[in-house]
Design an enzyme around this catalytic site. Sequence first.
Site, PDB file in Angstrom:
ATOM      1  N   TYR A  50       0.838  -1.204   0.000  1.00  0.00           N
ATOM      2  CA  TYR A  50       0.000   0.000   0.000  1.00  0.00           C
ATOM      3  C   TYR A  50       0.868   1.247   0.000  1.00  0.00           C
ATOM      4  CZ  TYR A  50       0.927   1.073   4.937  1.00  0.00           C
ATOM      5  OH  TYR A  50       1.531   1.427   6.121  1.00  0.00           O
ATOM      6  N   GLU A 104      12.376   2.987  14.671  1.00  0.00           N
ATOM      7  CA  GLU A 104      11.525   4.088  14.219  1.00  0.00           C
ATOM      8  C   GLU A 104      10.291   4.159  15.107  1.00  0.00           C
ATOM      9  OE1 GLU A 104      10.293   3.295  10.175  1.00  0.00           O
ATOM     10  OE2 GLU A 104      10.065   1.161  10.578  1.00  0.00           O
ATOM     11  N   LEU A 164      11.088   1.461   7.485  1.00  0.00           N
ATOM     12  CA  LEU A 164      10.512   1.844   6.206  1.00  0.00           C
ATOM     13  C   LEU A 164      11.328   2.990   5.621  1.00  0.00           C
ATOM     14  CD1 LEU A 164       8.155   1.495   4.171  1.00  0.00           C
ATOM     15  CD2 LEU A 164       7.036   3.380   5.372  1.00  0.00           C
TER      16      LEU A 164
END
Length: 285
Positions: free
Chosen positions: A30, A177, A201
């Site tokens: 996505y 993160e 990411l």
Amino acid sequence: MYYVDGAWYKPDEPAIFPEDRGYQFGDGIYEVVRIYNGRFYQWDEHMLRLERSAKELSLTIPTRTELTEIAHKVLGQYSLQFSEDAILYMQITRGVSERQFTFPSNTRPILTMYAVPKLRPIQQMQNGLRAGLVDDIRWLRCDIKSLNLLGATWAKQQATEQGVDEAILHRNGTITEATSANLFAVKDGKIHTHPATNLILHGITRQTVIQLAKNLDIPVVEEAFSVNFAQLADELFITGTTSEITPIIELQGTPVGDGKVGTIVQRLQKAFEEHIAIDRNSITK
């Protein structure tokens, strides 16, 4: 209206295929794209990451031209005003097939896309957030923007139960993160962030902030750092498509620095505003 597999559905209409592999296995990818003033922000960067995620999972997806055309149709369905800020959500699954763990050979991808109004987090950017520390239990391919988000969801829930706004994730004491954003620490005038490995990411906003920092002659160190380093940082902030550049003013109950939004964050926020305006003007309607 939701765009699902070539058709349009109202929000209250069923649009899920029970044997869609995305629904059963999280077998899909996505992207969330920001829309400022009715126009896409950093569209090409998001498409490049989508294509990379698809390649990593051996997933067939529509072409960039096809996705762009559909995205503009989605905006038309929502009749977004030129001055309205929003997000575009798209996901692509491997498709529908009889339930099996191996990749089926006869499926076609299922594309879902929709847009919804989304205000910018102005108050959070100005005042900052409080965060807690949570173990990073996610899978080891966080660089793929897949539909497997249960680990991040669980971490966010733990933060909520701690009474804070965000969770800062760590693996055995090494910061990675946040739940849905990248993390930066400022120490002695330098910006530190985890390198773009499989453990985080590869954020679009992260990449932009690193370049903006370099333009401002602020040193950037892409190396892993510890929980202790984060707790002793002068400033902390997260970056993401919807969070933009948001400071963390408290970590695990202790103020970050002096507990106020720092000067480096403020400089980057100003530069980011200018970048939004430039990128917005470069997008073809």
